[in-house]
Design a protein around this motif. Structure first.
Motif, PDB file in Angstrom:
ATOM      1  N   GLU A  74     -20.373  47.851-114.045  1.00 31.87           N
ATOM      2  CA  GLU A  74     -18.941  47.947-114.298  1.00 31.87           C
ATOM      3  C   GLU A  74     -18.367  48.937-113.299  1.00 31.87           C
ATOM      4  O   GLU A  74     -19.087  49.714-112.696  1.00 31.87           O
ATOM      5  N   PHE A  75     -17.068  48.869-113.103  1.00 26.21           N
ATOM      6  CA  PHE A  75     -16.418  49.784-112.188  1.00 26.21           C
ATOM      7  C   PHE A  75     -15.067  50.182-112.758  1.00 26.21           C
ATOM      8  O   PHE A  75     -14.526  49.498-113.620  1.00 26.21           O
ATOM      9  N   VAL A  76     -14.538  51.311-112.293  1.00 27.11           N
ATOM     10  CA  VAL A  76     -13.215  51.756-112.703  1.00 27.11           C
ATOM     11  C   VAL A  76     -12.213  51.029-111.823  1.00 27.11           C
ATOM     12  O   VAL A  76     -12.189  51.208-110.609  1.00 27.11           O
ATOM     13  N   GLY A  77     -11.413  50.174-112.451  1.00 29.39           N
ATOM     14  CA  GLY A  77     -10.460  49.360-111.708  1.00 29.39           C
ATOM     15  C   GLY A  77      -9.062  49.948-111.658  1.00 29.39           C
ATOM     16  O   GLY A  77      -8.212  49.492-110.900  1.00 29.39           O
ATOM     17  N   GLY A  78      -8.810  50.967-112.462  1.00 27.83           N
ATOM     18  CA  GLY A  78      -7.492  51.589-112.490  1.00 27.83           C
ATOM     19  C   GLY A  78      -7.471  52.697-113.524  1.00 27.83           C
ATOM     20  O   GLY A  78      -8.492  53.012-114.150  1.00 27.83           O
ATOM     21  N   TYR A  79      -6.290  53.259-113.701  1.00 32.05           N
ATOM     22  CA  TYR A  79      -6.158  54.362-114.658  1.00 32.05           C
ATOM     23  C   TYR A  79      -4.727  54.405-115.186  1.00 32.05           C
ATOM     24  O   TYR A  79      -3.803  53.821-114.603  1.00 32.05           O
ATOM     25  N   ALA A  80      -4.558  55.105-116.284  1.00 31.70           N
ATOM     26  CA  ALA A  80      -3.237  55.429-116.812  1.00 31.70           C
ATOM     27  C   ALA A  80      -3.302  56.853-117.344  1.00 31.70           C
ATOM     28  O   ALA A  80      -4.261  57.222-118.029  1.00 31.70           O
ATOM     29  N   LEU A  81      -2.310  57.634-117.003  1.00 36.30           N
ATOM     30  CA  LEU A  81      -2.175  58.985-117.532  1.00 36.30           C
ATOM     31  C   LEU A  81      -0.996  58.961-118.496  1.00 36.30           C
ATOM     32  O   LEU A  81       0.121  58.605-118.105  1.00 36.30           O
ATOM     33  N   THR A  82      -1.271  59.303-119.759  1.00 37.18           N
ATOM     34  CA  THR A  82      -0.232  59.236-120.782  1.00 37.18           C
ATOM     35  C   THR A  82      -0.019  60.589-121.444  1.00 37.18           C
ATOM     36  O   THR A  82      -0.888  61.460-121.415  1.00 37.18           O
ATOM     37  N   GLN A  83       1.152  60.734-122.049  1.00 35.08           N
ATOM     38  CA  GLN A  83       1.508  61.911-122.846  1.00 35.08           C
ATOM     39  C   GLN A  83       1.732  61.395-124.257  1.00 35.08           C
ATOM     40  O   GLN A  83       2.694  60.667-124.497  1.00 35.08           O
ATOM     41  N   CYS A  84       0.825  61.726-125.170  1.00 37.90           N
ATOM     42  CA  CYS A  84       0.882  61.199-126.532  1.00 37.90           C
ATOM     43  C   CYS A  84       0.816  62.335-127.545  1.00 37.90           C
ATOM     44  O   CYS A  84       0.326  63.415-127.249  1.00 37.90           O
ATOM     45  N   ARG A  85       1.301  62.049-128.748  1.00 43.24           N
ATOM     46  CA  ARG A  85       1.265  63.054-129.813  1.00 43.24           C
ATOM     47  C   ARG A  85      -0.138  63.257-130.367  1.00 43.24           C
ATOM     48  O   ARG A  85      -0.445  64.298-130.925  1.00 43.24           O
ATOM     49  N   SER A  86      -0.984  62.207-130.214  1.00 43.88           N
ATOM     50  CA  SER A  86      -2.331  62.287-130.788  1.00 43.88           C
ATOM     51  C   SER A  86      -3.251  61.314-130.057  1.00 43.88           C
ATOM     52  O   SER A  86      -2.794  60.416-129.348  1.00 43.88           O
ATOM     53  N   LYS A  87      -4.544  61.489-130.286  1.00 42.44           N
ATOM     54  CA  LYS A  87      -5.518  60.561-129.721  1.00 42.44           C
ATOM     55  C   LYS A  87      -5.309  59.166-130.298  1.00 42.44           C
ATOM     56  O   LYS A  87      -5.444  58.162-129.597  1.00 42.44           O
ATOM     57  N   GLU A  88      -4.949  59.106-131.564  1.00 44.92           N
ATOM     58  CA  GLU A  88      -4.705  57.813-132.213  1.00 44.92           C
ATOM     59  C   GLU A  88      -3.580  57.054-131.518  1.00 44.92           C
ATOM     60  O   GLU A  88      -3.672  55.833-131.336  1.00 44.92           O
ATOM     61  N   GLU A  89      -2.520  57.763-131.122  1.00 46.94           N
ATOM     62  CA  GLU A  89      -1.425  57.109-130.408  1.00 46.94           C
ATOM     63  C   GLU A  89      -1.912  56.599-129.048  1.00 46.94           C
ATOM     64  O   GLU A  89      -1.584  55.474-128.649  1.00 46.94           O
ATOM     65  N   ALA A 108     -12.693  47.293-120.610  1.00 48.59           N
ATOM     66  CA  ALA A 108     -12.712  48.355-121.615  1.00 48.59           C
ATOM     67  C   ALA A 108     -11.921  49.545-121.097  1.00 48.59           C
ATOM     68  O   ALA A 108     -11.718  49.694-119.889  1.00 48.59           O
ATOM     69  N   LEU A 109     -11.473  50.375-122.007  1.00 43.48           N
ATOM     70  CA  LEU A 109     -10.816  51.628-121.646  1.00 43.48           C
ATOM     71  C   LEU A 109     -11.674  52.786-122.119  1.00 43.48           C
ATOM     72  O   LEU A 109     -12.191  52.767-123.237  1.00 43.48           O
ATOM     73  N   GLU A 110     -11.802  53.775-121.281  1.00 39.32           N
ATOM     74  CA  GLU A 110     -12.382  55.051-121.693  1.00 39.32           C
ATOM     75  C   GLU A 110     -11.207  56.007-121.767  1.00 39.32           C
ATOM     76  O   GLU A 110     -10.572  56.292-120.744  1.00 39.32           O
ATOM     77  N   ILE A 111     -10.879  56.463-122.953  1.00 38.42           N
ATOM     78  CA  ILE A 111      -9.714  57.334-123.176  1.00 38.42           C
ATOM     79  C   ILE A 111     -10.218  58.738-123.434  1.00 38.42           C
ATOM     80  O   ILE A 111     -10.997  58.974-124.356  1.00 38.42           O
ATOM     81  N   ARG A 112      -9.752  59.669-122.592  1.00 41.06           N
ATOM     82  CA  ARG A 112     -10.215  61.053-122.695  1.00 41.06           C
ATOM     83  C   ARG A 112      -9.027  62.004-122.600  1.00 41.06           C
ATOM     84  O   ARG A 112      -8.153  61.832-121.743  1.00 41.06           O
ATOM     85  N   GLU A 113      -9.034  63.019-123.465  1.00 37.46           N
ATOM     86  CA  GLU A 113      -7.976  64.030-123.412  1.00 37.46           C
ATOM     87  C   GLU A 113      -8.154  64.869-122.156  1.00 37.46           C
ATOM     88  O   GLU A 113      -9.268  65.243-121.792  1.00 37.46           O
ATOM     89  N   VAL A 114      -7.042  65.153-121.492  1.00 39.86           N
ATOM     90  CA  VAL A 114      -7.064  66.014-120.306  1.00 39.86           C
ATOM     91  C   VAL A 114      -7.121  67.462-120.797  1.00 39.86           C
ATOM     92  O   VAL A 114      -6.299  67.882-121.621  1.00 39.86           O
ATOM     93  N   GLN A 115      -8.080  68.198-120.330  1.00 39.49           N
ATOM     94  CA  GLN A 115      -8.236  69.597-120.722  1.00 39.49           C
ATOM     95  C   GLN A 115      -7.242  70.440-119.928  1.00 39.49           C
ATOM     96  O   GLN A 115      -7.283  70.451-118.702  1.00 39.49           O
ATOM     97  N   GLU A 116      -6.360  71.094-120.631  1.00 39.02           N
ATOM     98  CA  GLU A 116      -5.338  71.912-119.995  1.00 39.02           C
ATOM     99  C   GLU A 116      -5.956  73.219-119.506  1.00 39.02           C
ATOM    100  O   GLU A 116      -6.873  73.757-120.133  1.00 39.02           O
ATOM    101  N   ALA A 117      -5.459  73.723-118.398  1.00 32.92           N
ATOM    102  CA  ALA A 117      -5.952  74.991-117.832  1.00 32.92           C
ATOM    103  C   ALA A 117      -5.616  76.136-118.791  1.00 32.92           C
ATOM    104  O   ALA A 117      -4.560  76.145-119.430  1.00 32.92           O
ATOM    105  N   ALA A 118      -6.510  77.085-118.885  1.00 31.34           N
ATOM    106  CA  ALA A 118      -6.309  78.227-119.792  1.00 31.34           C
ATOM    107  C   ALA A 118      -5.331  79.217-119.213  1.00 31.34           C
ATOM    108  O   ALA A 118      -5.091  79.356-118.085  1.00 31.34           O
TER     109      ALA A 118
END
Length: 118
Positions: A74-89, A108-118
């Motif tokens: 499999e390969f990563v064919g694209g991406y989306a960066l979203t701003q959501c209220r929750s992981k469920e959204e 398939a999508l691999e959905i991961r929260e972006v870790q904000e800088a401290a």
């Protein structure tokens, strides 16, 4: 919270000729809806796998390898960066994205929260 969705595609599960005109129209509608809702921050498809380059570190040695990578299941064919209220959204938007592809795609999508800088 920001979420990165990596679009993973099985090369054997891509319809001949790639995305149909109908799929691209539906994708445009979804992207417009997500943009108007303030959810979509950025999205894009990626160049084909045979145009990619892999930079690898192993045992302290750097190696640069040009594609194609025939061993890829499999390969990563694209991406989306979203701003959501929750992981469920983020998951709900992801499900809508996948659903418009119909039954001709293995995707398939691999959905991961972006870790904000401290």
């Amino acid at each position: 919270m920001r979420y990165m969705s990596l679009i993973k595609i099985d090369p054997a599960g891509v319809p001949e000729g790639g995305p149909s005109e109908e799929l691209m129209t539906e994708m445009g509608k979804l992207i417009e809806e997500m943009t108007k809702a303030g959810v979509l921050l950025d999205t894009a498809g990626l160049a084909p796998l045979d145009e990619s380059t892999r930079v690898q570190l192993s045992g302290g040695k750097l190696t640069v390898i040009d594609g194609p990578f025939t061993e890829a299941k499999e390969f990563v064919g694209g991406y989306a960066l979203t701003q959501c209220r929750s992981k469920e959204e983020a998951i709900e938007w992801g499900k809508r994205f996948l659903a418009i592809h119909g039954d001709q795609w293995e995707i398939a999508l691999e959905i991961r929260e972006v870790q904000e800088a401290a």
